[in-house]
Design a protein around this motif. Structure first.
Motif, PDB file in Angstrom:
ATOM      1  N   TYR A 151     -22.653  17.919  28.832  1.00 27.73           N
ATOM      2  CA  TYR A 151     -23.003  17.224  27.586  1.00 27.73           C
ATOM      3  C   TYR A 151     -23.316  15.753  27.857  1.00 27.73           C
ATOM      4  CZ  TYR A 151     -21.354  21.186  24.715  1.00 27.73           C
ATOM      5  OH  TYR A 151     -21.202  22.412  24.118  1.00 27.73           O
ATOM      6  N   LEU A 209     -26.776  15.444  29.380  1.00 27.82           N
ATOM      7  CA  LEU A 209     -27.806  15.628  28.345  1.00 27.82           C
ATOM      8  C   LEU A 209     -27.889  14.401  27.444  1.00 27.82           C
ATOM      9  CD1 LEU A 209     -29.913  17.397  26.905  1.00 27.82           C
ATOM     10  CD2 LEU A 209     -28.031  18.463  25.627  1.00 27.82           C
ATOM     11  N   ARG A 210     -26.728  13.801  27.161  1.00 30.48           N
ATOM     12  CA  ARG A 210     -26.704  12.592  26.336  1.00 30.48           C
ATOM     13  C   ARG A 210     -27.586  11.492  26.929  1.00 30.48           C
ATOM     14  NH1 ARG A 210     -21.986   8.151  26.463  1.00 30.48           N
ATOM     15  NH2 ARG A 210     -22.423   7.066  24.510  1.00 30.48           N
ATOM     16  N   LEU A 239     -31.353  12.391  26.937  1.00 32.65           N
ATOM     17  CA  LEU A 239     -31.938  12.186  25.611  1.00 32.65           C
ATOM     18  C   LEU A 239     -32.082  10.699  25.300  1.00 32.65           C
ATOM     19  CD1 LEU A 239     -30.023  15.008  23.765  1.00 32.65           C
ATOM     20  CD2 LEU A 239     -32.514  14.765  23.767  1.00 32.65           C
ATOM     21  N   TRP A 240     -31.068   9.928  25.608  1.00 33.72           N
ATOM     22  CA  TRP A 240     -31.148   8.479  25.373  1.00 33.72           C
ATOM     23  C   TRP A 240     -32.318   7.886  26.164  1.00 33.72           C
ATOM     24  CZ3 TRP A 240     -30.574   4.317  28.803  1.00 33.72           C
ATOM     25  CH2 TRP A 240     -30.502   3.055  28.210  1.00 33.72           C
ATOM     26  N   VAL A 288     -27.651  -1.777  27.330  1.00 33.07           N
ATOM     27  CA  VAL A 288     -26.778  -0.596  27.208  1.00 33.07           C
ATOM     28  C   VAL A 288     -26.523   0.021  28.580  1.00 33.07           C
ATOM     29  CG1 VAL A 288     -26.658   1.789  26.351  1.00 33.07           C
ATOM     30  CG2 VAL A 288     -27.374  -0.074  24.811  1.00 33.07           C
ATOM     31  N   ASN A 332     -31.850  10.589  12.632  1.00 32.54           N
ATOM     32  CA  ASN A 332     -31.174  11.109  13.818  1.00 32.54           C
ATOM     33  C   ASN A 332     -29.808  11.702  13.451  1.00 32.54           C
ATOM     34  OD1 ASN A 332     -33.153  10.546  15.821  1.00 32.54           O
ATOM     35  ND2 ASN A 332     -32.641   8.379  15.630  1.00 32.54           N
ATOM     36  N   ARG A 368     -23.453  -2.105  15.562  1.00 36.88           N
ATOM     37  CA  ARG A 368     -23.642  -3.083  16.650  1.00 36.88           C
ATOM     38  C   ARG A 368     -22.410  -3.965  16.825  1.00 36.88           C
ATOM     39  NH1 ARG A 368     -28.048  -1.985  19.958  1.00 36.88           N
ATOM     40  NH2 ARG A 368     -29.544  -0.873  18.684  1.00 36.88           N
ATOM     41  N   ASN A 428     -19.262   4.177  20.106  1.00 36.25           N
ATOM     42  CA  ASN A 428     -20.442   4.523  20.894  1.00 36.25           C
ATOM     43  C   ASN A 428     -21.068   3.298  21.525  1.00 36.25           C
ATOM     44  OD1 ASN A 428     -22.729   5.648  22.012  1.00 36.25           O
ATOM     45  ND2 ASN A 428     -23.675   6.243  20.057  1.00 36.25           N
ATOM     46  N   GLU A 429     -21.012   3.231  22.846  1.00 34.34           N
ATOM     47  CA  GLU A 429     -21.580   2.107  23.590  1.00 34.34           C
ATOM     48  C   GLU A 429     -23.080   1.945  23.362  1.00 34.34           C
ATOM     49  OE1 GLU A 429     -21.588   3.040  27.960  1.00 34.34           O
ATOM     50  OE2 GLU A 429     -21.419   5.105  27.267  1.00 34.34           O
ATOM     51  N   MET A 430     -23.744   3.033  22.900  1.00 39.25           N
ATOM     52  CA  MET A 430     -25.180   2.947  22.651  1.00 39.25           C
ATOM     53  C   MET A 430     -25.497   2.273  21.306  1.00 39.25           C
ATOM     54  SD  MET A 430     -26.231   6.727  24.059  1.00 39.25           S
ATOM     55  CE  MET A 430     -26.194   7.122  25.836  1.00 39.25           C
ATOM     56  N   GLU A 436     -25.237   3.448  18.264  1.00 36.46           N
ATOM     57  CA  GLU A 436     -26.043   4.352  17.446  1.00 36.46           C
ATOM     58  C   GLU A 436     -25.179   5.354  16.696  1.00 36.46           C
ATOM     59  OE1 GLU A 436     -29.950   4.683  20.394  1.00 36.46           O
ATOM     60  OE2 GLU A 436     -28.379   6.186  20.574  1.00 36.46           O
ATOM     61  N   THR A 484     -22.128  12.035  21.530  1.00 38.62           N
ATOM     62  CA  THR A 484     -23.168  11.257  20.858  1.00 38.62           C
ATOM     63  C   THR A 484     -24.535  11.747  21.300  1.00 38.62           C
ATOM     64  OG1 THR A 484     -23.875   9.345  22.230  1.00 38.62           O
ATOM     65  CG2 THR A 484     -21.639   9.291  21.353  1.00 38.62           C
ATOM     66  N   GLN A 485     -25.544  11.311  20.567  1.00 41.80           N
ATOM     67  CA  GLN A 485     -26.945  11.753  20.645  1.00 41.80           C
ATOM     68  C   GLN A 485     -27.111  13.046  19.839  1.00 41.80           C
ATOM     69  OE1 GLN A 485     -29.860  10.408  22.103  1.00 41.80           O
ATOM     70  NE2 GLN A 485     -28.687   8.536  22.410  1.00 41.80           N
ATOM     71  N   GLY A 510     -29.265  15.376  19.834  1.00 42.37           N
ATOM     72  CA  GLY A 510     -29.582  16.592  20.572  1.00 42.37           C
ATOM     73  C   GLY A 510     -28.370  17.196  21.272  1.00 42.37           C
ATOM     74  N   VAL A 511     -27.432  16.351  21.672  1.00 41.89           N
ATOM     75  CA  VAL A 511     -26.197  16.838  22.293  1.00 41.89           C
ATOM     76  C   VAL A 511     -25.323  17.518  21.237  1.00 41.89           C
ATOM     77  CG1 VAL A 511     -24.066  16.153  23.456  1.00 41.89           C
ATOM     78  CG2 VAL A 511     -26.237  15.112  24.120  1.00 41.89           C
TER      79      VAL A 511
END
Lengths: 213, 213
Positions: A91, A94-95, A98-99, A141, B13, B41, B50-52, B54, B66-67, B69-70
């Protein structure tokens, strides 16, 4: 049966697939796509190779796959490499794939294209500046994530690394200064030190000098 | 254990994850993220959620993903739905999820944001026009693929559909005219007719009217 990969040297997305194939040890060969003369947007290509008008496309016997992340997954499934050791790593890989597709390679690819591969008087300068601003946020990031880490996921190279590095070895200027991001720089050196690693222009046919650039 | 999803109504998303959860029948509840006041943020969010920076973020017991799609993949693994019936479908679904993240939702999301959620005098008009041009090419690919098809992959709704529709139900104008693309329009109606389907603003907390828009 040797795997065929439709690709060209300037494509970082194709590089992700080519690098995964090369490092996995699977037998593969490139099929050059003349992108800059419109081959990927031709009716023949759209109808018989890839309706998305893109590289990379992989053909292994009767199986055809497109999208770099899908080909990377196939390489992991077939070779047992780069796909993670358990569900948590799968996972997490994949994360980052995708990012990368959403925030990093997508914008690196178009920004580098606009700044290097179209005539200077046709460059959309405001759009380029906008994309470069978004990219700085993405580099931040990745730089933060790589603090104290040698690899994006786990303790060895995976498809997360192979995806995120897609555009970061190219020499053409587009606003990415490797030395400005020490963790990214160190991580890229780890990838370069991986046995069998090759630069995109050494791994795939096609180079800007072919077009006099 | 009820699954928690960090999200807000305006995020296409997040919608992809919320819709997959909702249609799967898994028990879930939203956790509102105050994106427009900077929560995603904030140092607290970056360090602990989430470090991204998002949404969406899914928490199921000790597992955090996270993400979109995941999370969609996790829903497929856990519920047995939307993930395809064999390897060929699984690769094809991943192909469209990646394409969506690269070419469709990524640019729909930022274009809609720039045209609707920031002050008119701060809009980068050239960048918006550039993104809209790229989006027309993406709509054309999707329109062509849906010719003669009810669903993107196979003969039922999958994560490919749930990903690509992420931003296409929103009412705010950003250059997507559903009626101009008859195959996309028909396909979106198929999604709307799926038992349990909900519009993003009915599925997640947060609406532009909360901010006087």
């Amino acid at each position: 049966m040797t795997i065929k990969l439709y690709c060209f040297g300037e494509s970082g997305n194709a590089y992700k697939a080519a690098l995964a194939l090369e490092l996995s040890g699977l037998a593969w060969e490139p099929v050059y796509v003349d992108f800059f003369n419109g081959e990927a947007r031709s009716e023949a290509y759209l109808n018989t190779v890839n309706e998305m008008g893109e590289v990379p496309v992989m053909v292994d016997g009767d199986l055809k796959l497109t999208q770099s992340g899908v080909i990377q997954q196939y390489v992991a499934d077939k070779s047992g490499k780069f796909g993670g050791r358990n569900d948590q790593e799968r996972y997490e890989i994949l994360r980052w794939v995708l990012w990368d597709n959403h925030k990093l390679s997508s914008q690196n690819g178009i920004t580098r294209f606009l700044l290097n591969f179209i005539p200077e008087d046709k460059r959309p300068t405001e759009a380029i500046a906008f994309l470069q601003g978004r990219l700085q946020a993405a580099y931040k990031v990745l730089e933060g994530h790589l603090e104290g880490r040698d690899w994006i996921v786990g303790d060895a190279i995976t498809n997360a690394d192979i995806s995120c590095c897609g555009y970061l070895f190219y020499p053409e200027p587009y606003g990415f200064d490797r030395k400005a991001w020490p963790n990214i720089d160190r991580w890229l050196a780890n990838i370069e030190a991986t046995p069998g690693w090759k630069h995109p222009y050494d791994l795939m046919p096609g180079h800007p000098s072919d077009r006099g650039l």
